[in-house]
Structures are given as structure tokens and as C-alpha cells.
Design a protein around this motif. Structure first.
Motif, PDB file in Angstrom:
ATOM      1  N   GLN A  11      37.896  43.701  55.039  1.00 55.87           N
ATOM      2  CA  GLN A  11      36.488  44.119  54.498  1.00 55.87           C
ATOM      3  C   GLN A  11      36.323  43.835  53.233  1.00 55.87           C
ATOM      4  N   LEU A  12      37.386  44.102  52.506  1.00 57.87           N
ATOM      5  CA  LEU A  12      37.318  43.691  51.113  1.00 57.87           C
ATOM      6  C   LEU A  12      36.969  42.359  50.369  1.00 57.87           C
ATOM      7  N   ASN A  13      37.726  41.466  51.365  1.00 65.19           N
ATOM      8  CA  ASN A  13      37.302  40.079  51.074  1.00 65.19           C
ATOM      9  C   ASN A  13      35.911  39.483  51.623  1.00 65.19           C
ATOM     10  N   GLU A  14      35.586  40.294  52.511  1.00 62.71           N
ATOM     11  CA  GLU A  14      34.419  39.928  52.915  1.00 62.71           C
ATOM     12  C   GLU A  14      33.086  40.438  52.072  1.00 62.71           C
ATOM     13  N   GLN A  15      33.249  41.693  51.511  1.00 64.10           N
ATOM     14  CA  GLN A  15      32.511  42.175  50.377  1.00 64.10           C
ATOM     15  C   GLN A  15      32.506  41.592  49.170  1.00 64.10           C
ATOM     16  N   ALA A  16      33.837  41.079  48.902  1.00 63.38           N
ATOM     17  CA  ALA A  16      33.984  40.432  47.412  1.00 63.38           C
ATOM     18  C   ALA A  16      34.674  39.261  47.575  1.00 63.38           C
ATOM     19  N   PRO A  17      34.080  38.290  47.691  1.00 60.95           N
ATOM     20  CA  PRO A  17      34.738  37.138  48.020  1.00 60.95           C
ATOM     21  C   PRO A  17      35.360  36.293  46.858  1.00 60.95           C
ATOM     22  N   LYS A  18      35.012  36.762  45.772  1.00 63.42           N
ATOM     23  CA  LYS A  18      35.472  36.201  44.414  1.00 63.42           C
ATOM     24  C   LYS A  18      35.969  37.585  43.578  1.00 63.42           C
ATOM     25  N   GLN A  19      37.274  37.873  43.705  1.00 63.19           N
ATOM     26  CA  GLN A  19      37.899  39.084  43.119  1.00 63.19           C
ATOM     27  C   GLN A  19      38.472  38.227  41.883  1.00 63.19           C
ATOM     28  N   ASP A  20      38.747  39.254  40.829  1.00 64.09           N
ATOM     29  CA  ASP A  20      39.466  39.070  39.614  1.00 64.09           C
ATOM     30  C   ASP A  20      40.811  39.523  39.426  1.00 64.09           C
ATOM     31  N   ALA A  21      40.756  40.833  40.292  1.00 61.84           N
ATOM     32  CA  ALA A  21      42.103  41.439  40.405  1.00 61.84           C
ATOM     33  C   ALA A  21      42.282  42.062  41.810  1.00 61.84           C
ATOM     34  N   PHE A  22      43.242  42.593  42.170  1.00 66.79           N
ATOM     35  CA  PHE A  22      43.623  43.468  43.347  1.00 66.79           C
ATOM     36  C   PHE A  22      44.442  44.334  42.843  1.00 66.79           C
ATOM     37  N   VAL A  23      44.230  46.041  42.791  1.00 71.03           N
ATOM     38  CA  VAL A  23      45.064  46.790  42.479  1.00 71.03           C
ATOM     39  C   VAL A  23      45.429  47.639  43.622  1.00 71.03           C
ATOM     40  N   VAL A  24      46.797  48.104  43.704  1.00 74.82           N
ATOM     41  CA  VAL A  24      47.230  49.156  44.394  1.00 74.82           C
ATOM     42  C   VAL A  24      47.859  50.154  43.830  1.00 74.82           C
ATOM     43  N   VAL A  25      47.246  51.369  43.563  1.00 71.41           N
ATOM     44  CA  VAL A  25      47.815  52.646  42.851  1.00 71.41           C
ATOM     45  C   VAL A  25      48.938  53.312  43.516  1.00 71.41           C
ATOM     46  N   GLN A  65      43.116  33.483  43.270  1.00 71.87           N
ATOM     47  CA  GLN A  65      42.722  33.718  42.002  1.00 71.87           C
ATOM     48  C   GLN A  65      42.858  35.070  41.307  1.00 71.87           C
ATOM     49  N   ALA A  66      43.007  36.087  42.192  1.00 72.17           N
ATOM     50  CA  ALA A  66      43.170  37.545  41.999  1.00 72.17           C
ATOM     51  C   ALA A  66      44.417  37.743  41.537  1.00 72.17           C
ATOM     52  N   VAL A  67      44.267  38.588  40.248  1.00 65.67           N
ATOM     53  CA  VAL A  67      45.659  38.997  39.694  1.00 65.67           C
ATOM     54  C   VAL A  67      46.210  40.175  40.511  1.00 65.67           C
ATOM     55  N   SER A  68      47.588  40.210  40.916  1.00 63.52           N
ATOM     56  CA  SER A  68      47.844  41.271  41.638  1.00 63.52           C
ATOM     57  C   SER A  68      48.331  42.355  40.840  1.00 63.52           C
ATOM     58  N   LEU A  69      47.921  43.862  40.828  1.00 68.05           N
ATOM     59  CA  LEU A  69      48.182  44.759  40.178  1.00 68.05           C
ATOM     60  C   LEU A  69      48.774  45.678  40.737  1.00 68.05           C
ATOM     61  N   PHE A  70      50.171  46.523  40.613  1.00 68.16           N
ATOM     62  CA  PHE A  70      50.626  47.459  41.501  1.00 68.16           C
ATOM     63  C   PHE A  70      51.437  48.640  40.751  1.00 68.16           C
ATOM     64  N   THR A  71      51.037  49.593  40.861  1.00 66.28           N
ATOM     65  CA  THR A  71      51.711  50.831  40.372  1.00 66.28           C
ATOM     66  C   THR A  71      52.775  51.588  41.228  1.00 66.28           C
ATOM     67  N   ILE A  72      53.975  52.037  40.737  1.00 63.16           N
ATOM     68  CA  ILE A  72      54.727  52.536  41.474  1.00 63.16           C
ATOM     69  C   ILE A  72      54.517  54.292  41.926  1.00 63.16           C
TER      70      ILE A  72
END
Length: 441
Positions: free
Chosen positions: A73-87, A113-120
Motif C-alpha cells: 500500500q505504501l508503494n501504491e500511495q507513494a511510488p517515489k519515496q526518498d526514504a523508508f523508516v522503521v522505528v 532510490q529510497a534510503v533505508s533507515l532503521f532504529t533499534i
């Protein structure tokens, strides 16, 4: 998640008149789909989803399916993401197999193209003997550069923080917070008007839902005071699993705090008839989509389980001015109301020697009816013998128009008067009460 409320309003013209008088200029929330695709916005300068608490396990398929639905769903709603964050809380215990299963889904769906950003999160520590082992495993599997780090994406500053032990409430060292203070200075010097995005698994107490068992304990005040001078800071936290339908999942005082809910399941709160984990809690999956424009940061709330937006998008002004913050605890003073057509009854066939069941039409509110306060009095003496709190089931899709609730712990062969008052998320209570009488067997 307004359910059939709008339909009920259409059928009750008198109620519409009453509401227009009581709630002048304030409209009921509608889903974003009903607003012609938010076409009033120009192309965003920056787009990134924020999710948390995916809780992938070592076995099973439900967790993987739920995660897949969210990413699709996130890909459908935002096909051009600059980053993807999992908190935080990517994994349920931090086991190697859980990380592998997480990335088997994530890597297939991630936009290149999206920069993956994860927090522990605290759950990443559960499978390891030492905190250091858990951190090394997290860094190895996620390929993050450090437990906490600072990255600039398209001119916007992303600061990732990391809890440093298995402590559920969060453990952020003085060293890390001092590092944060320096990064905030750097970001402000770069551009004092731009928002600064800060990501942390556990929320700071007295923000969002307020002080509760889920917030940070170690160096909490130091962390808050470090962020306090920066009204342009927008923090994103997971951990609580609080539903995004609740308007308190955004809060502004000295800076802006946002909750991200949970991909895996919700936890709406304790002390209610439906229980801390109410029926259907595993069916609710939510997350955020952030769009940054010249003058606003727009945050959309997504119900992955329903494939819909929930509520109005939050809008945070650029540049930030704490004196003009809108999402404060004083933002809503409007009380819920019961419509003239509202009814309440006792379900006689469910009555027992110590329990009564009531059924009533839900109230309406300008934002959201959160719950009900139910008072039970002995009919003969007038003494209050029981009080209950019950969710409106605002987290359900759709929200039911009618609630049916058990009232237990009563005395046999006794007549009672039952009063029901509606309460919104900011503790505004309806002036009207629904009243009914009933007797136990």
C-alpha cells in the motif's frame, strides 16, 4: 473509522441543526479518499513512510502477510519515496531468522532510490545474551552505520537514535543525548527554517498519550530538554502500539511528537471493559506517510488492514513557531453529544444473577468519541455501586453504530439504574446521559 455515523446524521436533520450550533465551524473527520485525492497540494519536495513494531517472528505467515500488505500500500500511495523508516521492533526477539524473514519481504518491496533507515527497539535485544551482541546483530543485519547516526536526504536532516539496552522503557545514555545536542546544532545551522526529523523507538513521557508505562525512563528529562529549544524538531516514535485514530497520537508543546502506531497489532489502553487487548486488536495495522512541502509537513495516517486513510492528514507548519502550535492538549473543548434518536436498552435474555448487558446508540463528536463512562446505581438507595469505562471501539473498521456491553460484579435480584456518558479523547464528557433501568436475576 467513522462507521455508520455519517449515515445516521443524514437521517436525523434535527441532529444536524444541533451539531451546527454546538460545533460552529468544526467539521466531522472524513477519510482522505473523500477529499478528491488532496489535489490542493503541489508536488512534495520529500516523501517517506514511517512504520514501526513489525514484530516478525521465526515462524508463521500472518506477520509476513501483514508486513507485505503495508509495504504494497505504501508503494501504491507513494511510488517515489526518498526514504523508508522503521522505528524499531523489526523483529519480535531479535533472532537471526526473524531478521532474515523481515528482509525477505522488505528487500523485495523496497524502492531502490529510497534510503533505508532503521532504529533499534527493545524487542531486538530479547534473543541475545548481552546488549552488545544485540546491537552488533542489529547493525550487521540492517546495515545501519551506527546505533545512532545523522543523515541528510535532499537537504533535510534525519537523526536516528537507538535504545541501548533491553529495558522496555528505553535506555538513552548521556553520551548519546550529548551527541544529539551537537547534531541538532548542525541541522539548525544548515537551515533554521527546515524541519529536523528525529526517530526514536520509545516516546518521551508527557507527550502523545501523556505519562504512562511505555515512555522513556533513563535520562528522559535530559532528552526532552535537549530537544526543547528546537520547535522545528518532529519526533517519530513507536513502541506504544497506540491507534493512530486517537488525536493524541500527535502532540505539540516545545516541538512536535508523532506516534507511528504498529504494523503488527494495537494496544489502545488499560482499564476498559474490552480489555487492554480488545477483540480484533491483531487485525489493526497502521503506519504513516510523510510529505514535505515548502510551507508544511503533511502526515497521512494509513489503515493497512482496511486499505484506507484514517482521519484528516496532520499539517505541521514550516517554519515552526511554538507559539502557534495547533496540536496541543487544549485543541478541543467540544463535548460529544447523543443524537435525539439515540436509544439504550437492557438485553434481558443475557441477564444473570451478577451481570446485566446494555445496548445503546453511539454518540458523535467533532473529532472522535473515545469511550463511555458508565455509572450503575442501586435503584432503591441511589448509591453508586459500580463504575465502568468502555471503548467506543474507535479503532474498528467500521466503528459500530451500536455498542453491546456486559456489566458484571452486580448483586443478585437487585434493581439498578444505569447511566452512560460519552467521553472524547481530551476527556470532554457529554452533558446528556443515556439512562435505563434493569434488574439482575
Amino acid at each position: 473509522m467513522l462507521g455508520g455515523f455519517m449515515e445516521t446524521l443524514k437521517k436525523d436533520w434535527l441532529a444536524l441543526v444541533l451539531i451546527s450550533v454546538l460545533i460552529c465551524g468544526i467539521t466531522l473527520n472524513v477519510r482522505a479518499e473523500e477529499k478528491s485525492g488532496r489535489s490542493g497540494y503541489i508536488e512534495p519536495k520529500l516523501v517517506f513512510p514511517v512504520i514501526s513494531d513489525v514484530h516478525i517472528k521465526e515462524t508463521g505467515t500472518l506477520d509476513l502477510r501483514t508486513f507485505q500488505h503495508a509495504l504494497t500500500q505504501l508503494n501504491e500511495q507513494a511510488p517515489k519515496q526518498d526514504a523508508f523508516v522503521v522505528v524499531g521492533d523489526l523483529a519480535d526477539t531479535g533472532a537471526l531468522k526473524e531478521y532474515d524473514r523481515f528482509f525477505s519481504i522488505y528487500n523485495q518491496n523496497k524502492q531502490p532510490q529510497a534510503v533505508s533507515l532503521f532504529t533499534i527497539g527493545n524487542h531486538e535485544y530479547r534473543d541475545s545474551v548481552t546488549n552488545q551482541q544485540a546491537q552488533q546483530r542489529f547493525l550487521s543485519k540492517t546495515k545501519m552505520k551506527a546505533l545512532y547516526f545523522h543523515q541528510v536526504i535532499k537537504g533535510y536532516h534525519f537523526i536516528m537514535l537507538g535504545t541501548e539496552s533491553r529495558l522496555t522503557a528505553g535506555d538513552y545514555s548521556v553520551k548519546q543525548i550529548n551527541w544529539l545536542a551537537e547534531q541538532l546544532k548542525i541541522a539548525k545551522r544548515d537551515d533554521p527554517k527546515k524541519p529536523i526529523f528525529v526517530f526514536i523507538h520509545q516516546p518521551i513521557n508527557n507527550t502523545l498519550y501523556g505519562k504512562n508505562r511505555w515512555g522513556i525512563e533513563v535520562n528522559e528529562q535530559l532528552l526532552y530538554n535537549t530537544l526543547k529549544p528546537y520547535p522545528q524538531v518532529i519526533t517519530f516514535s513507536g513502541h506504544t502500539h497506540h491507534p493512530l485514530d486517537d488525536p493524541r497520537t500527535i502532540f505539540q508543546r516545545d516541538f512536535t511528537s508523532l506516534a507511528t502506531s504498529s504494523v503488527r497489532y494495537i494496544w489502545p489502553g488499560a482499564g476498559y471493559l474490552q480489555g487492554e487487548l480488545p477483540p480484533g486488536y491483531r487485525d489493526v495495522s497502521q503506519g504513516l506517510l510523510v510529505e514535505v512541502y515548502n510551507r508544511k509537513v503533511v502526515v497521512k495516517r494509513r489503515d493497512f488492514h482496511a486499505n484506507k486513510w484514517t482521519g484528516e492528514a496532520w499539517e505541521i507548519n514550516i517554519p515552526a513557531d511554538a507559539k502557534k502550535f495547533h496540536y496541543t492538549n487544549e485543541r478541543d473543548l467540544v463535548k460529544p453529544i447523543f443524537l435525539p434518536s439515540s436509544t439504550i436498552s437492557v438485553i434481558q435474555e443475557k441477564a444473570s444473577s451478577n451481570q446485566l448487558y446494555i445496548q445503546f446508540t453511539q454518540a458523535v463528536d467533532n473529532l472522535m468519541v473515545h469511550s463511555y463512562r458508565i455509572t450503575v446505581k442501586n435503584k432503591e438507595t441511589g448509591e453508586v455501586v459500580k463504575t465502568y469505562n468502555a471503548f467506543s471501539q474507535y479503532y474498528s473498521d467500521p466503528v459500530p453504530d451500536v455498542l453491546s456491553l456486559p456489566l458484571s460484579g452486580l448483586q443478585p435480584h437487585t434493581a439498578y439504574q444505569i447511566e452512560v456518558a460519552a467521553v472524547d479523547a481530551f476527556d470532554n464528557q457529554s452533558d446528556q446521559k443515556l439512562i435505563i433501568e434493569g434488574s439482575t436475576k
